[in-house]
Design an enzyme around this catalytic site. Structure first.
Site, mmCIF file in Angstrom:
data_model
loop_
_atom_site.group_PDB
_atom_site.id
_atom_site.type_symbol
_atom_site.label_atom_id
_atom_site.label_comp_id
_atom_site.label_asym_id
_atom_site.label_seq_id
_atom_site.Cartn_x
_atom_site.Cartn_y
_atom_site.Cartn_z
ATOM 1 N N VAL A 44 0.856 -1.184 0.000
ATOM 2 C CA VAL A 44 0.000 0.000 0.000
ATOM 3 C C VAL A 44 0.889 1.230 0.000
ATOM 4 O O VAL A 44 1.539 1.544 0.999
ATOM 5 C CB VAL A 44 -0.954 -0.005 1.213
ATOM 6 C CG1 VAL A 44 -1.770 1.279 1.254
ATOM 7 C CG2 VAL A 44 -1.880 -1.211 1.134
ATOM 8 N N LEU A 103 3.170 3.079 -3.337
ATOM 9 C CA LEU A 103 4.302 2.664 -4.157
ATOM 10 C C LEU A 103 5.159 3.872 -4.503
ATOM 11 O O LEU A 103 5.407 4.171 -5.662
ATOM 12 C CB LEU A 103 3.823 1.958 -5.432
ATOM 13 C CG LEU A 103 4.876 1.059 -6.086
ATOM 14 C CD1 LEU A 103 5.006 -0.248 -5.299
ATOM 15 C CD2 LEU A 103 4.530 0.750 -7.539
ATOM 16 N N ILE A 136 10.024 4.022 -1.216
ATOM 17 C CA ILE A 136 10.197 2.888 -0.309
ATOM 18 C C ILE A 136 9.306 1.727 -0.721
ATOM 19 O O ILE A 136 9.737 0.569 -0.759
ATOM 20 C CB ILE A 136 9.917 3.311 1.139
ATOM 21 C CG1 ILE A 136 10.945 4.353 1.590
ATOM 22 C CG2 ILE A 136 9.935 2.099 2.067
ATOM 23 C CD1 ILE A 136 10.611 5.022 2.910
ATOM 24 N N ALA A 150 5.567 2.838 7.951
ATOM 25 C CA ALA A 150 5.237 4.153 7.395
ATOM 26 C C ALA A 150 4.901 5.137 8.509
ATOM 27 O O ALA A 150 5.772 5.830 9.026
ATOM 28 C CB ALA A 150 4.094 4.018 6.395
ATOM 29 N N ARG A 151 3.632 5.191 8.896
ATOM 30 C CA ARG A 151 3.174 6.015 10.014
ATOM 31 C C ARG A 151 2.141 5.225 10.808
ATOM 32 O O ARG A 151 1.268 4.566 10.237
ATOM 33 C CB ARG A 151 2.560 7.332 9.524
ATOM 34 C CG ARG A 151 3.580 8.378 9.094
ATOM 35 C CD ARG A 151 4.393 8.890 10.279
ATOM 36 N NE ARG A 151 5.283 9.968 9.942
ATOM 37 C CZ ARG A 151 6.560 9.824 9.588
ATOM 38 N NH1 ARG A 151 7.075 8.601 9.505
ATOM 39 N NH2 ARG A 151 7.312 10.877 9.324
ATOM 40 N N ASP A 159 7.133 -0.839 13.136
ATOM 41 C CA ASP A 159 8.215 0.096 13.451
ATOM 42 C C ASP A 159 7.646 1.449 13.849
ATOM 43 O O ASP A 159 8.376 2.277 14.382
ATOM 44 C CB ASP A 159 9.151 0.267 12.251
ATOM 45 C CG ASP A 159 10.328 1.176 12.561
ATOM 46 O OD1 ASP A 159 11.087 0.850 13.504
ATOM 47 O OD2 ASP A 159 10.484 2.219 11.898
ATOM 48 N N GLU A 179 4.219 7.723 19.973
ATOM 49 C CA GLU A 179 5.598 7.264 20.140
ATOM 50 C C GLU A 179 6.335 8.105 21.168
ATOM 51 O O GLU A 179 6.384 9.333 21.016
ATOM 52 C CB GLU A 179 6.323 7.315 18.783
ATOM 53 C CG GLU A 179 5.719 6.387 17.736
ATOM 54 C CD GLU A 179 6.394 6.497 16.381
ATOM 55 O OE1 GLU A 179 7.290 7.357 16.207
ATOM 56 O OE2 GLU A 179 6.023 5.737 15.476
ATOM 57 N N HIS A 217 10.674 3.001 15.783
ATOM 58 C CA HIS A 217 10.724 3.963 14.670
ATOM 59 C C HIS A 217 12.181 4.139 14.230
ATOM 60 O O HIS A 217 12.687 5.256 14.104
ATOM 61 C CB HIS A 217 10.114 5.302 15.073
ATOM 62 C CG HIS A 217 9.685 6.128 13.889
ATOM 63 N ND1 HIS A 217 8.603 6.971 13.921
ATOM 64 C CD2 HIS A 217 10.189 6.235 12.630
ATOM 65 C CE1 HIS A 217 8.459 7.568 12.755
ATOM 66 N NE2 HIS A 217 9.416 7.126 11.950
ATOM 67 N N PHE A 239 14.577 3.704 9.524
ATOM 68 C CA PHE A 239 15.326 4.628 8.660
ATOM 69 C C PHE A 239 16.819 4.642 8.960
ATOM 70 O O PHE A 239 17.611 5.139 8.154
ATOM 71 C CB PHE A 239 14.802 6.051 8.862
ATOM 72 C CG PHE A 239 15.212 6.655 10.176
ATOM 73 C CD1 PHE A 239 16.343 7.459 10.260
ATOM 74 C CD2 PHE A 239 14.508 6.402 11.341
ATOM 75 C CE1 PHE A 239 16.746 8.010 11.467
ATOM 76 C CE2 PHE A 239 14.899 6.938 12.549
ATOM 77 C CZ PHE A 239 16.029 7.746 12.620
#
Length: 337
Positions: free
Chosen positions: A156, A158, A161, A241-242, A266, A271, A299, A302
């Site tokens: 979901v 594209l 990443i 993602a979020r 992640d 958070e 998180h 990255f």
């Protein structure tokens, strides 16, 4: 013309390597590293004097934007801009840019690592052997194992990443279907992937769901209970993602009911997360119904030394280019969802 003053609210990096910013902004620039715990802890005058703001994970709300008397550009260290009041910036004519390409490979690798760890029982086997080395020496200790080329993955989002993840999964022989309404026609053919015109179509029967969309008004809560029930029984869900894109309560129900076998997160809606959240509490307590079925990382998808270096350099170069030459890159439209 006075030397530019650059404010770094909540700058998280060590003093070592600050030549990254110095090289980008020049010897005369004033680099104001604000190593504090919250935006409110930074004196108002420092906001007022800044010509540019380099933002890591602090929230930039309307109250802080109102103090930006001289600022011409805000650059986010990273991709997401959901912590920024874009309307307030636009009203003051301040450009907002992000750094979309610094950690693409790291996040993609992290997502696939979670998928493989869950689908191959890596964490479950390790925990079982540590609990009883001799008694659990066997393949029965982990559930939900599947061959990668026997599965269908729903990607979901594209973007950079999502594309990197899709190609990695494709290399394993996984059938990859993506949903991204913002991409032009033909992307699917260029990459050798399948395109789903609707989210429901992408989710239907998917053995793997991996989320790579930005957090917007459109995507907040997009993966809900109804969406999770569309997945194949025993599916796994990964979100790098979020956190707010995925309904955490719905995920907890799907895990408890067994429709979703496992999840790797992640990112979370809050958070660090609230230890009292039912899913987080069950994970912390090692409750039997959830044991070895939920992976959580802080998180950190990255992060790598290489990505950190790229992030700092690319963000600083974006701000310096605008302050010096008036050229914008990676600008985020203020009216984007």
């Amino acid at each position: 013309m006075s030397a530019p003053r650059i404010l770094f609210p909540g700058f998280p990096f060590s003093e070592e390597g600050n030549d990254v910013e110095r090289n980008a902004f020049g010897a005369d620039a004033v680099l104001d590293y604000a190593r504090v715990g919250s935006p409110e802890a930074i004196e108002a005058e420092r906001w007022r004097e800044a010509d540019a703001v380099m933002l890591f994970r602090f929230r930039l709300d309307a109250a802080r934007v109102a103090l930006l008397d001289r600022c011409r550009i805000v650059v986010r260290y990273g991709v997401g801009v959901d912590r920024v009041d874009r309307a307030a910036l636009a009203a003051r004519g301040i450009a907002l840019c992000n750094t979309p390409d610094y950690g693409t490979t790291e996040v993609a690798d992290h997502a696939v690592a979670m998928i493989l760890a869950l689908r191959r029982g890596v964490a479950a086997y390790d925990a079982a052997l540590r609990a009883d080395l001799r008694g659990n020496w066997g393949w029965e200790a982990a559930g939900g194992l599947r061959r990668m080329d026997a599965q269908r993955a729903a990607v979901v989002g594209l973007g950079r990443i999502g594309t990197a993840v899709a190609l990695r999964l494709k290399a394993f022989g996984t059938r990859v279907v993506f949903h991204d309404p913002h991409l032009p026609q033909g992307v699917d053919r260029a990459l050798g992937l399948e395109r789903a015109e609707t989210l429901a179509e992408a989710l239907d029967g998917a053995d793997i769901l991996t989320i790579h969309a930005p957090l917007t008004l459109e995507t907040k809560g997009m993966i809900d209970a109804a969406g999770l029930t569309r997945l194949a029984p025993g599916a796994i869900v990964v979100n790098t993602a979020r956190g707010a894109i995925l309904d955490l309560s719905a995920l907890a129900q799907a895990l408890r009911g067994g429709h979703v076998h496992a999840a790797g997160l992640d990112v979370l809606p809050d958070e660090p997360p609230d230890p009292a959240d039912p899913l987080i509490a069950a994970w912390l307590a090692g409750e039997g119904w959830l044991r070895q079925r939920l992976l959580i990382t802080p998180h950190a998808a990255f992060h790598s030394p290489e990505a950190q270096s790229d992030m700092r350099r690319k963000a600083a170069e974006t701000a310096a280019l605008f302050l010096g030459e008036g050229k914008l890159r990676n600008v985020y439209p203020p009216d984007a969802l």
